[in-house]
Enzyme design. Structure first.
Site, PDB file in Angstrom:
ATOM      1  N   VAL A   1     -13.265  -6.146  -2.669  1.00  0.00           N
ATOM      2  CA  VAL A   1     -14.453  -6.965  -2.920  1.00  0.00           C
ATOM      3  C   VAL A   1     -14.133  -8.356  -3.482  1.00  0.00           C
ATOM      4  O   VAL A   1     -15.013  -9.194  -3.595  1.00  0.00           O
ATOM      5  CB  VAL A   1     -15.504  -6.284  -3.847  1.00  0.00           C
ATOM      6  CG1 VAL A   1     -16.199  -5.140  -3.156  1.00  0.00           C
ATOM      7  CG2 VAL A   1     -14.888  -5.860  -5.165  1.00  0.00           C
TER       8      VAL A   1
ATOM      9  N   SER B   1      -9.749  -3.640  -4.191  1.00  0.00           N
ATOM     10  CA  SER B   1      -9.399  -2.361  -3.555  1.00  0.00           C
ATOM     11  C   SER B   1      -8.185  -2.414  -2.638  1.00  0.00           C
ATOM     12  O   SER B   1      -7.739  -1.362  -2.168  1.00  0.00           O
ATOM     13  CB  SER B   1     -10.593  -1.820  -2.778  1.00  0.00           C
ATOM     14  OG  SER B   1     -11.538  -1.347  -3.681  1.00  0.00           O
TER      15      SER B   1
ATOM     16  N   TYR C   1     -14.376   1.460   4.404  1.00  0.00           N
ATOM     17  CA  TYR C   1     -15.538   2.262   3.988  1.00  0.00           C
ATOM     18  C   TYR C   1     -16.450   2.548   5.171  1.00  0.00           C
ATOM     19  O   TYR C   1     -15.982   2.940   6.229  1.00  0.00           O
ATOM     20  CB  TYR C   1     -16.296   1.552   2.839  1.00  0.00           C
ATOM     21  CG  TYR C   1     -15.346   0.970   1.834  1.00  0.00           C
ATOM     22  CD1 TYR C   1     -14.517   1.815   1.088  1.00  0.00           C
ATOM     23  CD2 TYR C   1     -15.202  -0.397   1.646  1.00  0.00           C
ATOM     24  CE1 TYR C   1     -13.599   1.300   0.189  1.00  0.00           C
ATOM     25  CE2 TYR C   1     -14.291  -0.918   0.741  1.00  0.00           C
ATOM     26  CZ  TYR C   1     -13.502  -0.061   0.021  1.00  0.00           C
ATOM     27  OH  TYR C   1     -12.592  -0.581  -0.857  1.00  0.00           O
TER      28      TYR C   1
ATOM     29  N   TYR D   1      -7.500   1.726 -13.918  1.00  0.00           N
ATOM     30  CA  TYR D   1      -7.948   1.430 -12.547  1.00  0.00           C
ATOM     31  C   TYR D   1      -8.499  -0.003 -12.450  1.00  0.00           C
ATOM     32  O   TYR D   1      -8.185  -0.745 -11.520  1.00  0.00           O
ATOM     33  CB  TYR D   1      -9.003   2.480 -12.151  1.00  0.00           C
ATOM     34  CG  TYR D   1      -9.834   2.138 -10.930  1.00  0.00           C
ATOM     35  CD1 TYR D   1      -9.332   2.347  -9.643  1.00  0.00           C
ATOM     36  CD2 TYR D   1     -11.132   1.627 -11.062  1.00  0.00           C
ATOM     37  CE1 TYR D   1     -10.099   2.037  -8.519  1.00  0.00           C
ATOM     38  CE2 TYR D   1     -11.900   1.322  -9.953  1.00  0.00           C
ATOM     39  CZ  TYR D   1     -11.385   1.529  -8.690  1.00  0.00           C
ATOM     40  OH  TYR D   1     -12.134   1.216  -7.578  1.00  0.00           O
TER      41      TYR D   1
ATOM     42  N   LYS E   1      -5.473  -0.200  -3.772  1.00  0.00           N
ATOM     43  CA  LYS E   1      -5.501   1.257  -3.548  1.00  0.00           C
ATOM     44  C   LYS E   1      -4.406   1.711  -2.584  1.00  0.00           C
ATOM     45  O   LYS E   1      -3.972   2.862  -2.621  1.00  0.00           O
ATOM     46  CB  LYS E   1      -6.883   1.685  -3.035  1.00  0.00           C
ATOM     47  CG  LYS E   1      -7.989   1.511  -4.077  1.00  0.00           C
ATOM     48  CD  LYS E   1      -9.376   1.750  -3.481  1.00  0.00           C
ATOM     49  CE  LYS E   1     -10.472   1.508  -4.507  1.00  0.00           C
ATOM     50  NZ  LYS E   1     -11.826   1.476  -3.929  1.00  0.00           N
TER      51      LYS E   1
HETATM   52  N1  GLN Z   1     -12.982  -2.671  -8.652  1.00  0.00           N
HETATM   53  C1  GLN Z   1     -13.903  -2.478  -7.582  1.00  0.00           C
HETATM   54  C2  GLN Z   1     -14.804  -1.287  -7.882  1.00  0.00           C
HETATM   55  O1  GLN Z   1     -14.305  -0.311  -8.311  1.00  0.00           O
HETATM   56  C3  GLN Z   1     -13.184  -2.280  -6.290  1.00  0.00           C
HETATM   57  C4  GLN Z   1     -14.105  -2.086  -5.118  1.00  0.00           C
HETATM   58  C5  GLN Z   1     -13.634  -2.716  -3.838  1.00  0.00           C
HETATM   59  O2  GLN Z   1     -12.821  -3.638  -3.830  1.00  0.00           O
HETATM   60  N2  GLN Z   1     -14.208  -2.282  -2.736  1.00  0.00           N
HETATM   61  O3  GLN Z   1     -15.987  -1.306  -7.688  1.00  0.00           O
END
Ligand code: GLN
Length: 307
Positions: free
Chosen positions: A261, A63, A243, A191, A66
């Site tokens: 993650v 993420s 988050y 994505y 993003k």
């Molecule tokens: N690819 C992961 C997902 O969509 C990314 C989530 C993350 O890094 N928080 O679940």
């Protein structure tokens, strides 16, 4: 400031935490990492660079990507992008479905999964083709890191294609509300590829320097975005970058930050530096446990928080 000394102190102080947290396993291929790897890197505005640990290890940025796709979407769509997503913290996990249902398919912000999926959908509409879209994101990251040697991990991307049912549910729900132009699977494949981009802490600390410097890279001069947009992205990193632990991260660390993650976290010290820390075991909210602690120690020891 003796950054190497500070980084070494942090590396030794976090060592008691290696037993805590869990490596992400809901994307099966993400488990295949060394759980006790650690790296922390700083890149300053003049390009000088300090690090400890495995700073040449390429890990899955997940993420953290993003930030880059959202920057590109702002460049492409300007304020119009906010018709399709909000700028409020969600207070919910990154992959939560409930809020999206009662808020009519409009994600709270660009950094939860639903928001980043909408951003990807918008980028695909602009670039007309999924491969071109992915390549535009990748070349944007290459420019920001001043490094051509960046690619994605196909095994991790495919692992998420085969296991990402919750993301499919999010994308399908948004499609049902009319907030997705393309087929959910098409958007998700791109994505997932973006999330599977691999970078080192060194490369990531360099790539976020534009956010410490009003939107342009202080070393190469590359203008990634405007001053005002850089301000907005930093604000969203503070309020939404972790988050449902964003408040806690602001409270303990006090910097704009974004986690993934895969175990990475980037943080920005305005006018001073980009930081990246990597440690793959995560806390309950899916953020690197040791990474968060290392950043807290860093701002405590240096006084370099925005507060
Ligand atoms: N690819 C992961 C997902 O969509 C990314 C989530 C993350 O890094 N928080 O679940």
């Amino acid at each position: 400031m003796d950054y190497i000394k500070i980084l070494k102190e942090i590396q030794s102080e976090i060592s008691s935490l290696y037993t805590k947290g869990e490596v992400a396993s809901y994307i099966p291929a993400l488990k295949d990492v060394k759980a006790d790897d650690f790296a922390m890197s700083l890149t300053l505005m003049d390009g000088s660079y300090y690090s400890v640990g495995s700073d040449d290890l390429k890990f899955s940025i997940q993420s953290i990507s993003k930030i880059f796709s959202f920057t590109l979407a702002l460049e492409t769509y300007s304020k119009k992008i906010y018709k399709r997503l909000g700028v409020e913290p969600s207070g919910d996990p990154y992959n939560s479905l409930a809020q999206l249902e009662y808020e009519n398919g409009i994600p709270r912000n660009p950094f939860i999964n639903a928001g980043a999926i909408v951003v990807m959908d918008a980028l695909i509409s602009n670039f007309k083709d999924t491969d071109i879209t992915f390549n535009e994101i990748l070349s944007f990251i290459k420019k920001l890191s001043d490094n051509k040697n960046i690619s994605y991990d196909q095994i991790i991307a495919e692992s998420e294609i085969h296991s990402g049912y919750r993301n499919l549910a999010l994308a399908s729900l948004m499609k049902s509300f009319g907030n997705l132009s393309h087929d959910p699977r098409t958007v998700l494949e791109t994505y997932f590829k973006m999330c599977a981009i691999k970078m080192t802490t060194k490369e990531l600390s360099r790539s976020v320097l534009y956010l410490a410097n009003d939107g342009f890279d202080p070393i190469s001069g590359f203008k990634a975005t405007s001053e005002q947009r850089a301000k907005r992205i930093n604000a969203l990193m503070i309020t939404c970058g972790h988050y449902d632990a964003s408040g806690e991260f602001a409270f303990n660390v006090g910097l704009p930050g974004k986690s993934g993650v895969g175990g990475g976290i980037v943080a920005v010290v305005p006018d001073k530096m980009g930081i990246c820390v990597y440690s793959p075991k995560l806390n309950k909210q899916g953020n690197s446990l040791i990474g968060t602690k290392a950043l807290e120690l860093f701002t405590t020891k240096t006084g370099l928080s925005i507060f």
